[in-house]
Design a protein around this motif. Structure first.
Motif, PDB file in Angstrom:
ATOM      1  N   GLN A 452       0.801  -1.221   0.000  1.00 36.26           N
ATOM      2  CA  GLN A 452       0.000   0.000   0.000  1.00 36.26           C
ATOM      3  C   GLN A 452       0.836   1.274   0.000  1.00 36.26           C
ATOM      4  OE1 GLN A 452      -1.914  -0.976   3.999  1.00 36.26           O
ATOM      5  NE2 GLN A 452      -1.731   1.254   4.152  1.00 36.26           N
ATOM      6  N   ARG A 453       0.183   2.354  -0.438  1.00 34.89           N
ATOM      7  CA  ARG A 453       0.732   3.708  -0.402  1.00 34.89           C
ATOM      8  C   ARG A 453      -0.403   4.631   0.050  1.00 34.89           C
ATOM      9  NH1 ARG A 453       4.155   0.707  -1.477  1.00 34.89           N
ATOM     10  NH2 ARG A 453       5.812   0.797  -3.032  1.00 34.89           N
ATOM     11  N   LEU A 454      -0.045   5.832   0.486  1.00 32.28           N
ATOM     12  CA  LEU A 454      -1.057   6.834   0.813  1.00 32.28           C
ATOM     13  C   LEU A 454      -0.933   7.993  -0.166  1.00 32.28           C
ATOM     14  CD1 LEU A 454      -1.064   7.026   4.723  1.00 32.28           C
ATOM     15  CD2 LEU A 454      -2.840   6.107   3.250  1.00 32.28           C
ATOM     16  N   ALA A 455      -2.007   8.293  -0.875  1.00 28.42           N
ATOM     17  CA  ALA A 455      -2.032   9.429  -1.810  1.00 28.42           C
ATOM     18  C   ALA A 455      -2.948  10.505  -1.237  1.00 28.42           C
ATOM     19  CB  ALA A 455      -2.555   8.976  -3.173  1.00 28.42           C
ATOM     20  N   ARG A 456      -2.622  11.756  -1.535  1.00 28.93           N
ATOM     21  CA  ARG A 456      -3.454  12.857  -1.035  1.00 28.93           C
ATOM     22  C   ARG A 456      -4.777  12.905  -1.807  1.00 28.93           C
ATOM     23  NH1 ARG A 456       0.315  17.956  -1.527  1.00 28.93           N
ATOM     24  NH2 ARG A 456       1.022  16.808  -3.357  1.00 28.93           N
ATOM     25  N   ARG A 457      -5.855  13.139  -1.082  1.00 28.87           N
ATOM     26  CA  ARG A 457      -7.184  13.263  -1.699  1.00 28.87           C
ATOM     27  C   ARG A 457      -7.350  14.664  -2.275  1.00 28.87           C
ATOM     28  NH1 ARG A 457     -11.612   9.906  -0.339  1.00 28.87           N
ATOM     29  NH2 ARG A 457     -11.140   8.396   1.293  1.00 28.87           N
ATOM     30  N   LEU A 458      -7.951  14.758  -3.446  1.00 24.39           N
ATOM     31  CA  LEU A 458      -8.293  16.064  -4.004  1.00 24.39           C
ATOM     32  C   LEU A 458      -9.398  16.711  -3.164  1.00 24.39           C
ATOM     33  CD1 LEU A 458      -8.344  15.194  -7.793  1.00 24.39           C
ATOM     34  CD2 LEU A 458      -6.875  16.911  -6.744  1.00 24.39           C
ATOM     35  N   CYS A 459      -9.305  18.004  -2.979  1.00 27.09           N
ATOM     36  CA  CYS A 459     -10.323  18.737  -2.219  1.00 27.09           C
ATOM     37  C   CYS A 459     -11.633  18.741  -3.012  1.00 27.09           C
ATOM     38  CB  CYS A 459      -9.850  20.169  -1.963  1.00 27.09           C
ATOM     39  SG  CYS A 459     -11.116  21.222  -1.233  1.00 27.09           S
ATOM     40  N   GLU A 460     -12.707  18.310  -2.370  1.00 29.99           N
ATOM     41  CA  GLU A 460     -14.012  18.232  -3.038  1.00 29.99           C
ATOM     42  C   GLU A 460     -14.545  19.615  -3.411  1.00 29.99           C
ATOM     43  OE1 GLU A 460     -15.863  15.701  -4.099  1.00 29.99           O
ATOM     44  OE2 GLU A 460     -14.311  14.280  -3.508  1.00 29.99           O
ATOM     45  N   HIS A 461     -14.073  20.650  -2.709  1.00 31.09           N
ATOM     46  CA  HIS A 461     -14.622  21.987  -2.931  1.00 31.09           C
ATOM     47  C   HIS A 461     -13.995  22.712  -4.121  1.00 31.09           C
ATOM     48  CE1 HIS A 461     -15.519  21.156   1.346  1.00 31.09           C
ATOM     49  NE2 HIS A 461     -16.662  21.730   1.046  1.00 31.09           N
ATOM     50  N   CYS A 462     -12.741  22.370  -4.460  1.00 26.70           N
ATOM     51  CA  CYS A 462     -12.084  23.196  -5.487  1.00 26.70           C
ATOM     52  C   CYS A 462     -11.451  22.409  -6.631  1.00 26.70           C
ATOM     53  CB  CYS A 462     -11.025  24.101  -4.837  1.00 26.70           C
ATOM     54  SG  CYS A 462      -9.632  23.202  -4.129  1.00 26.70           S
ATOM     55  N   LYS A 463     -11.530  21.079  -6.635  1.00 25.66           N
ATOM     56  CA  LYS A 463     -10.876  20.330  -7.718  1.00 25.66           C
ATOM     57  C   LYS A 463     -11.526  20.696  -9.061  1.00 25.66           C
ATOM     58  CE  LYS A 463     -13.691  16.100  -7.355  1.00 25.66           C
ATOM     59  NZ  LYS A 463     -13.688  14.663  -7.056  1.00 25.66           N
ATOM     60  N   GLN A 464     -10.708  20.740 -10.095  1.00 25.44           N
ATOM     61  CA  GLN A 464     -11.173  21.151 -11.425  1.00 25.44           C
ATOM     62  C   GLN A 464     -10.841  20.090 -12.467  1.00 25.44           C
ATOM     63  OE1 GLN A 464     -12.851  23.988 -12.327  1.00 25.44           O
ATOM     64  NE2 GLN A 464     -13.010  24.496 -10.153  1.00 25.44           N
ATOM     65  N   PRO A 465     -11.733  19.867 -13.457  1.00 22.55           N
ATOM     66  CA  PRO A 465     -11.404  18.923 -14.529  1.00 22.55           C
ATOM     67  C   PRO A 465     -10.166  19.402 -15.297  1.00 22.55           C
ATOM     68  CG  PRO A 465     -13.737  19.535 -14.587  1.00 22.55           C
ATOM     69  CD  PRO A 465     -13.069  20.458 -13.624  1.00 22.55           C
ATOM     70  N   SER A 466      -9.347  18.440 -15.698  1.00 26.04           N
ATOM     71  CA  SER A 466      -8.117  18.773 -16.421  1.00 26.04           C
ATOM     72  C   SER A 466      -8.179  18.110 -17.793  1.00 26.04           C
ATOM     73  CB  SER A 466      -6.916  18.261 -15.628  1.00 26.04           C
ATOM     74  OG  SER A 466      -5.733  18.451 -16.331  1.00 26.04           O
ATOM     75  N   ASP A 467      -7.768  18.837 -18.818  1.00 20.96           N
ATOM     76  CA  ASP A 467      -7.832  18.324 -20.190  1.00 20.96           C
ATOM     77  C   ASP A 467      -6.521  17.610 -20.526  1.00 20.96           C
ATOM     78  OD1 ASP A 467      -8.772  17.788 -22.665  1.00 20.96           O
ATOM     79  OD2 ASP A 467      -8.341  19.759 -23.519  1.00 20.96           O
ATOM     80  N   VAL A 468      -6.539  16.272 -20.470  1.00 19.03           N
ATOM     81  CA  VAL A 468      -5.332  15.491 -20.775  1.00 19.03           C
ATOM     82  C   VAL A 468      -5.586  14.733 -22.081  1.00 19.03           C
ATOM     83  CG1 VAL A 468      -3.733  13.726 -19.927  1.00 19.03           C
ATOM     84  CG2 VAL A 468      -4.931  15.201 -18.297  1.00 19.03           C
ATOM     85  N   PRO A 469      -4.682  14.853 -23.072  1.00 19.33           N
ATOM     86  CA  PRO A 469      -4.881  14.155 -24.351  1.00 19.33           C
ATOM     87  C   PRO A 469      -4.991  12.647 -24.161  1.00 19.33           C
ATOM     88  CG  PRO A 469      -3.061  15.726 -24.482  1.00 19.33           C
ATOM     89  CD  PRO A 469      -3.453  15.650 -23.052  1.00 19.33           C
ATOM     90  N   GLU A 470      -5.840  12.021 -24.999  1.00 21.06           N
ATOM     91  CA  GLU A 470      -6.058  10.573 -24.878  1.00 21.06           C
ATOM     92  C   GLU A 470      -4.759   9.792 -25.030  1.00 21.06           C
ATOM     93  OE1 GLU A 470      -9.054   8.659 -27.100  1.00 21.06           O
ATOM     94  OE2 GLU A 470     -10.719   9.665 -26.066  1.00 21.06           O
ATOM     95  N   GLN A 471      -3.872  10.244 -25.921  1.00 16.76           N
ATOM     96  CA  GLN A 471      -2.608   9.545 -26.154  1.00 16.76           C
ATOM     97  C   GLN A 471      -1.760   9.511 -24.881  1.00 16.76           C
ATOM     98  OE1 GLN A 471      -1.893   7.655 -28.666  1.00 16.76           O
ATOM     99  NE2 GLN A 471       0.058   7.119 -27.698  1.00 16.76           N
ATOM    100  N   SER A 472      -1.779  10.633 -24.174  1.00 13.76           N
ATOM    101  CA  SER A 472      -1.023  10.700 -22.906  1.00 13.76           C
ATOM    102  C   SER A 472      -1.611   9.747 -21.878  1.00 13.76           C
ATOM    103  CB  SER A 472      -1.052  12.125 -22.340  1.00 13.76           C
ATOM    104  OG  SER A 472      -0.472  13.022 -23.246  1.00 13.76           O
ATOM    105  N   LEU A 473      -2.943   9.667 -21.849  1.00 12.11           N
ATOM    106  CA  LEU A 473      -3.598   8.758 -20.898  1.00 12.11           C
ATOM    107  C   LEU A 473      -3.244   7.304 -21.217  1.00 12.11           C
ATOM    108  CD1 LEU A 473      -7.148  10.395 -20.626  1.00 12.11           C
ATOM    109  CD2 LEU A 473      -5.312  10.479 -18.933  1.00 12.11           C
ATOM    110  N   ARG A 474      -3.165   6.968 -22.532  1.00 12.12           N
ATOM    111  CA  ARG A 474      -2.779   5.602 -22.915  1.00 12.12           C
ATOM    112  C   ARG A 474      -1.367   5.296 -22.439  1.00 12.12           C
ATOM    113  NH1 ARG A 474      -5.335   7.216 -27.752  1.00 12.12           N
ATOM    114  NH2 ARG A 474      -7.324   6.138 -28.085  1.00 12.12           N
ATOM    115  N   GLU A 475      -0.474   6.276 -22.609  1.00 18.87           N
ATOM    116  CA  GLU A 475       0.920   6.076 -22.203  1.00 18.87           C
ATOM    117  C   GLU A 475       1.042   5.898 -20.688  1.00 18.87           C
ATOM    118  OE1 GLU A 475       2.914   9.479 -23.761  1.00 18.87           O
ATOM    119  OE2 GLU A 475       2.669   8.842 -25.856  1.00 18.87           O
ATOM    120  N   LEU A 476       0.131   6.511 -19.954  1.00 22.39           N
ATOM    121  CA  LEU A 476       0.166   6.394 -18.494  1.00 22.39           C
ATOM    122  C   LEU A 476      -0.388   5.060 -18.010  1.00 22.39           C
ATOM    123  CD1 LEU A 476      -1.012  10.003 -17.613  1.00 22.39           C
ATOM    124  CD2 LEU A 476       1.177   8.996 -16.963  1.00 22.39           C
ATOM    125  N   GLY A 477      -1.054   4.301 -18.888  1.00 22.69           N
ATOM    126  CA  GLY A 477      -1.533   2.972 -18.506  1.00 22.69           C
ATOM    127  C   GLY A 477      -3.028   2.769 -18.578  1.00 22.69           C
TER     128      GLY A 477
END
Length: 568
Positions: A452-477
């Motif tokens: 296991q690892r611990l990752a920080r949770r995004l704040c529910e009040h201010c998180k914003q959608p981010s535009d990431v190209p599909e090709q980059s998402l494929r490369e990330l897994g």
């Protein structure tokens, strides 16, 4: 025959706040722990307090109040004994004529409202508040009513009056003068309370040649909190050592101690204290040990449903070994204690050997390992096996002797829980073999591994959608199936309610059940790469994949997953 849901439980299901099975589980759990349904659901992390409050307000037709916007000084005080406030989880807001308006999270406790009416002679009107905010404000009101353990702690840091002198001079003062120095006492107390308020996990007090700094670790990241004068180093160290009952005159060797801080009548926090001599004084690190973290319940830890079930199934086994692995500060202790808490029933004899015992659990026999007296992990384990145990927790498997005894215990009718410092589940199996344990014993004793690892949770009040190209998402897994779901990637923004776009942490897990296929590779002395391939074939998500799932759910960001899982 499963019970029929009605009332508030049914409404929570109808409004999609709880799944039907979760609602039944919550009703049973609340009944067993003698809690109201709302308190149980929020404390276990089964639903957000705000969502539950909205449903309760709709169901009972009561108004809803945001306690974060209420000034505690304006509350009606003295009408209700603070013991009743804690017992019934109610907070008087204001009185209007013969009516008393009180904040509650669950208005179904009619006995509480009747007792309040009897005690005050007033008609009780309920207003709905979020469970977590209600608990915080009740604690604050009760603490103030009891004299306020930290009444003067909100004074600024500027009023620290420290006499001038050469660096290091203060360290030569005796214990009494350091312990009684009021500004230092107030400063240290304020830091401890601030750390608890913001949810820090560690406090670092660090002396340097010309400066002195205090840092808190919050959500896994260290940040500077204060820079008191450098000549206060000795006094601060002396104060912390007095509080943790350490030898104040010994500054040449490391020391370990504990501080117990009573925050309110119902809640106390322990600090584990360690001192280490450095070039310019003693660096002191305090680890905050909150007993409540062990009682959050498995639903609050962030396991995917399949992973949670694998862990619960393993805990029901009469024998075998469950191993939790990961680096320091990855939440291994909380995962283990959550399991122990589930097993902690009057029918079981549970013994733990830890270095040191971090969280005190009623009903569990906990032993502090002390190598100086010969009470190491191996000695503790041998003793446990002569004490008719059902469940054994070993803080860490560090050497072959401890590993051998733990494996034998797991093969002879005992459930053994322990930790190892490895990066992934497959590496854990090869690490045990490298320690000298025969492959056959590993394959027949280990039943489950959680990396296991611990990752920080995004704040529910201010998180914003981010535009990431599909090709980059494929490369990330991300797979084509993932992309077809049209999920959104969110990024941190930052607001007054969070810390740089993040608030709190969530676990990312690799949960691997030792199946026949994996056991066969272990017996054939396969390497961690072969074991990892088999885990993938059997459908067990590795850490990276589990992190990507959390991104798809909008719980955390790509950057955060990359930070905590890179290299896995």
């Amino acid at each position: 025959m499963s019970m029929q849901l009605s009332g508030l439980a049914r409404r929570l299901v109808d409004d999609a706040v709880l799944a039907e099975e979760a609602a039944r589980e919550a009703l049973n759990g609340a009944r067993q722990e003698k809690l109201n349904l709302v308190t149980y659901v929020v404390r276990r992390g089964m639903a957000r307090a705000a969502d539950v409050a909205r449903v309760v307000a709709d169901e009972f037709g009561d108004p809803i109040i945001d306690l974060a916007a209420v000034n505690p000084d304006t509350l009606t005080k003295g009408l209700v004994d603070h013991k009743l406030l804690e017992k019934y989880r109610v907070l008087p807001l204001y009185r209007r004529g013969s009516r008393l308006f009180v904040a509650v999270s669950d208005p179904t406790n009619l006995q509480a409202l009747e007792d309040l009416r009897f005690n005050t002679g007033l008609n009780i009107e309920t207003v709905i508040a979020e469970e977590d905010k209600l608990g915080t404000m009740i604690d604050a009101v009760v603490n103030e009513a009891e004299g306020g353990a930290f009444k003067d702690l909100d004074e600024g840091l500027d009023d620290i009056d420290i006499s001038s002198g050469e660096p290091g001079e203060a360290a030569e003062e005796d214990a009494t003068s350091a312990a009684d120095d009021a500004p230092i006492v107030r400063f240290v107390n304020k830091l401890l309370l601030d750390a608890i308020k913001i949810g820090a996990s560690d406090l670092h007090f660090e002396p340097y040649e010309k400066t002195y700094r205090v840092r808190f670790r919050q959500d896994g990241i260290l940040r500077e909190i204060a820079k008191p004068p450098s000549n206060s180093a000795g006094k601060i160290a002396a104060r912390l050592k007095v509080m943790s009952q350490l030898d104040i005159s010994e500054r040449r060797v490391p020391q370990d101690g504990r501080i117990k801080l009573k925050v309110s009548k119902t809640r106390s926090i322990d600090f584990r204290v360690n001192t280490c001599p450095t070039l310019f004084g003693e660096k002191i690190v305090l680890r905050i040990l909150d007993p409540e973290s062990a009682k959050m319940g498995i639903d609050a830890l962030g396991y995917e449903e399949v992973q949670k079930q694998l862990y619960l199934d393993a805990l029901e086994k009469p024998q075998g070994m469950i191993l939790v692995t990961g680096p320091t500060g990855s939440g291994k202790t909380v995962s283990l204690y959550t399991g122990v808490n589930i097993l902690n029933t009057p029918e079981r004899n549970i013994s733990t050997a830890e270095d040191p015992v971090e969280i005190n659990l009623e009903g569990v026999n906990q032993v502090n390992v002390n190598t100086k007296t010969g009470m190491d992990f191996a000695a503790a384990l041998k003793s446990f096996l002569r004490q008719d145990p059902d469940v054994i927790l070993v803080g860490e498997i560090r050497d072959l002797e401890t590993a051998n005894i733990a494996v034998k215990a797991a093969q002879t009718g005992h459930l053994v829980l322990s930790t190892l410092h490895t990066n992934s589940a497959p590496e854990t199996l090869t690490r045990l073999r490298n320690m000298g344990i025969p492959s056959f014993n590993i394959a027949t004793s280990v039943i489950l591994i959680i990396a296991q690892r611990l990752a920080r949770r995004l704040c529910e009040h201010c998180k914003q959608p981010s535009d990431v190209p599909e090709q980059s998402l494929r490369e990330l897994g991300f797979t084509e199936e993932d992309l077809a779901t049209g999920f959104k990637v969110f990024a941190p923004q930052g607001c007054e309610k969070c810390n740089n776009g993040y608030k709190g942490r969530v676990g990312i897990y690799e949960v691997v059940k030792i199946t026949d296929g994996i056991a066969r590779i272990i017996m054939e002395e396969g390497n961690s790469i072969q074991i990892a391939d088999q885990c993938r074939k059997e459908g067990f998500n590795d850490l990276t994949r589990s992190g990507l799932v959390k991104v798809m759910q909008g719980v955390t960001s790509l950057e955060e997953v990359n930070r905590v899982t890179s290299g896995n």
